[in-house]
Design a protein around this motif. Structure first.
Motif, mmCIF file in Angstrom:
data_model
loop_
_atom_site.group_PDB
_atom_site.id
_atom_site.type_symbol
_atom_site.label_atom_id
_atom_site.label_comp_id
_atom_site.label_asym_id
_atom_site.label_seq_id
_atom_site.Cartn_x
_atom_site.Cartn_y
_atom_site.Cartn_z
ATOM 1 N N ARG A 268 0.846 -1.192 0.000
ATOM 2 C CA ARG A 268 0.000 0.000 0.000
ATOM 3 C C ARG A 268 0.880 1.241 0.000
ATOM 4 O O ARG A 268 1.855 1.320 0.741
ATOM 5 N N GLY A 269 0.530 2.210 -0.843
ATOM 6 C CA GLY A 269 1.305 3.450 -0.885
ATOM 7 C C GLY A 269 2.526 3.395 -1.790
ATOM 8 O O GLY A 269 3.292 4.343 -1.853
ATOM 9 N N LYS A 270 2.701 2.279 -2.478
ATOM 10 C CA LYS A 270 3.824 2.165 -3.409
ATOM 11 C C LYS A 270 3.288 1.822 -4.798
ATOM 12 O O LYS A 270 2.158 1.383 -4.954
ATOM 13 N N VAL A 271 4.116 2.018 -5.803
ATOM 14 C CA VAL A 271 3.710 1.681 -7.167
ATOM 15 C C VAL A 271 4.818 0.915 -7.877
ATOM 16 O O VAL A 271 5.983 0.950 -7.469
ATOM 17 N N SER A 272 4.442 0.226 -8.925
ATOM 18 C CA SER A 272 5.417 -0.430 -9.785
ATOM 19 C C SER A 272 5.001 -0.166 -11.235
ATOM 20 O O SER A 272 3.989 0.490 -11.468
ATOM 21 N N SER A 273 5.785 -0.673 -12.166
ATOM 22 C CA SER A 273 5.465 -0.418 -13.569
ATOM 23 C C SER A 273 5.269 -1.735 -14.319
ATOM 24 O O SER A 273 5.687 -2.797 -13.853
ATOM 25 N N TYR A 274 4.637 -1.632 -15.446
ATOM 26 C CA TYR A 274 4.374 -2.817 -16.283
ATOM 27 C C TYR A 274 5.692 -3.515 -16.618
ATOM 28 O O TYR A 274 5.810 -4.734 -16.497
ATOM 29 N N GLY A 275 6.664 -2.733 -17.010
ATOM 30 C CA GLY A 275 7.942 -3.302 -17.410
ATOM 31 C C GLY A 275 8.684 -3.958 -16.256
ATOM 32 O O GLY A 275 9.290 -5.019 -16.422
ATOM 33 N N ARG A 276 8.634 -3.343 -15.086
ATOM 34 C CA ARG A 276 9.337 -3.917 -13.941
ATOM 35 C C ARG A 276 8.696 -5.233 -13.522
ATOM 36 O O ARG A 276 9.399 -6.169 -13.141
ATOM 37 N N HIS B 94 -10.729 -9.411 -8.853
ATOM 38 C CA HIS B 94 -10.864 -8.042 -9.328
ATOM 39 C C HIS B 94 -10.950 -7.056 -8.168
ATOM 40 O O HIS B 94 -10.372 -5.976 -8.209
ATOM 41 N N ALA B 95 -11.674 -7.453 -7.119
ATOM 42 C CA ALA B 95 -11.830 -6.571 -5.966
ATOM 43 C C ALA B 95 -10.573 -6.563 -5.106
ATOM 44 O O ALA B 95 -10.255 -5.567 -4.468
ATOM 45 N N LYS B 96 -9.878 -7.662 -5.122
ATOM 46 C CA LYS B 96 -8.728 -7.828 -4.241
ATOM 47 C C LYS B 96 -7.443 -7.243 -4.811
ATOM 48 O O LYS B 96 -6.535 -6.857 -4.078
ATOM 49 N N LEU B 97 -7.374 -7.167 -6.100
ATOM 50 C CA LEU B 97 -6.119 -6.776 -6.747
ATOM 51 C C LEU B 97 -5.903 -5.264 -6.761
ATOM 52 O O LEU B 97 -6.754 -4.526 -7.254
ATOM 53 N N PRO B 98 -4.776 -4.806 -6.231
ATOM 54 C CA PRO B 98 -4.488 -3.360 -6.222
ATOM 55 C C PRO B 98 -3.963 -2.889 -7.572
ATOM 56 O O PRO B 98 -2.819 -2.453 -7.693
ATOM 57 N N TRP B 99 -4.809 -2.952 -8.574
ATOM 58 C CA TRP B 99 -4.396 -2.625 -9.940
ATOM 59 C C TRP B 99 -3.957 -1.168 -10.085
ATOM 60 O O TRP B 99 -3.215 -0.816 -10.990
ATOM 61 N N GLN B 100 -4.453 -0.334 -9.161
ATOM 62 C CA GLN B 100 -4.100 1.089 -9.263
ATOM 63 C C GLN B 100 -2.618 1.332 -9.037
ATOM 64 O O GLN B 100 -2.106 2.390 -9.366
ATOM 65 N N ARG B 101 -1.912 0.350 -8.456
ATOM 66 C CA ARG B 101 -0.497 0.560 -8.146
ATOM 67 C C ARG B 101 0.421 0.252 -9.318
ATOM 68 O O ARG B 101 1.642 0.197 -9.148
ATOM 69 N N VAL B 102 -0.133 0.038 -10.475
ATOM 70 C CA VAL B 102 0.701 -0.219 -11.660
ATOM 71 C C VAL B 102 0.596 0.959 -12.625
ATOM 72 O O VAL B 102 -0.494 1.290 -13.100
ATOM 73 N N VAL B 103 1.746 1.587 -12.857
ATOM 74 C CA VAL B 103 1.789 2.739 -13.761
ATOM 75 C C VAL B 103 2.872 2.492 -14.801
ATOM 76 O O VAL B 103 3.556 1.471 -14.753
ATOM 77 N N ASN B 104 3.038 3.410 -15.733
ATOM 78 C CA ASN B 104 4.059 3.169 -16.757
ATOM 79 C C ASN B 104 5.452 3.533 -16.255
ATOM 80 O O ASN B 104 5.623 3.981 -15.126
#
Length: 122
Positions: free
Chosen positions: A16-24, A54-64
């Motif tokens: 929570r509070g962190k992000v990753s990218s598609y490539g990583r 779908h409800a469980k997955l933190p999809w918002q944490r994936v950015v480019n």
DNA sequence: ACAGTGACAACAT
DNA sequence: TATGTTGCCACTG
């Protein structure tokens, strides 16, 4: 366990509070050039609104790779992703960009990935 | 088997 | 910065 499921397994590990990218994420799974496939895995998820994942997955944490929100307006859009991130303390500026120096998730090493995939298999 | 499809990424203008 | 181009790859019909 197909590639999509592996992608989901990794995304579930993003704190929570962190992000990753598609490539990583692709790189963590040993496929450094499969970034598009990762995006495709998330896109596929929108067709499974009923799936509990779908409800469980933190999809918002994936950015480019630039830290920018890539999603285009569909069922949910850039704004929803931005709001979800802000709700967990991530600063998203008016250009929908995130400072990766602050919020980028370090990711997992191959041994940890191995464990996660093993668990999922059961 | 094969061509089409992206919530990508890197690089060039 | 903002587009455009090209290489990519797993999945689907």
């Amino acid at each position: 366990m197909n590639f999509y499921e592996q992608v989901y397994a990794v995304i579930l590990q993003i704190p929570r509070g962190k992000v990753s990218s598609y490539g990583r994420i692709a790189s963590m799974l040993g496929r450094p050039r499969a970034a598009r496939a990762v995006g495709f895995a998330l896109n596929a998820l929108k067709d499974k609104q009923d799936d509990p994942l779908h409800a469980k997955l933190p999809w918002q944490r994936v950015v480019n790779s630039k830290g920018r929100i890539s999603i285009v307006n569909r069922e949910y859009g850039r704004n929803e992703q931005a709001e979800r991130l802000r709700a967990e303390g991530v600063v998203v500026n008016n250009k929908l960009q995130i400072d990766l120096d602050i919020y980028l998730w370090e990711g997992l090493h191959w041994m940890e990935i191995d464990d996660i995939l093993k668990v999922q298999k059961e």
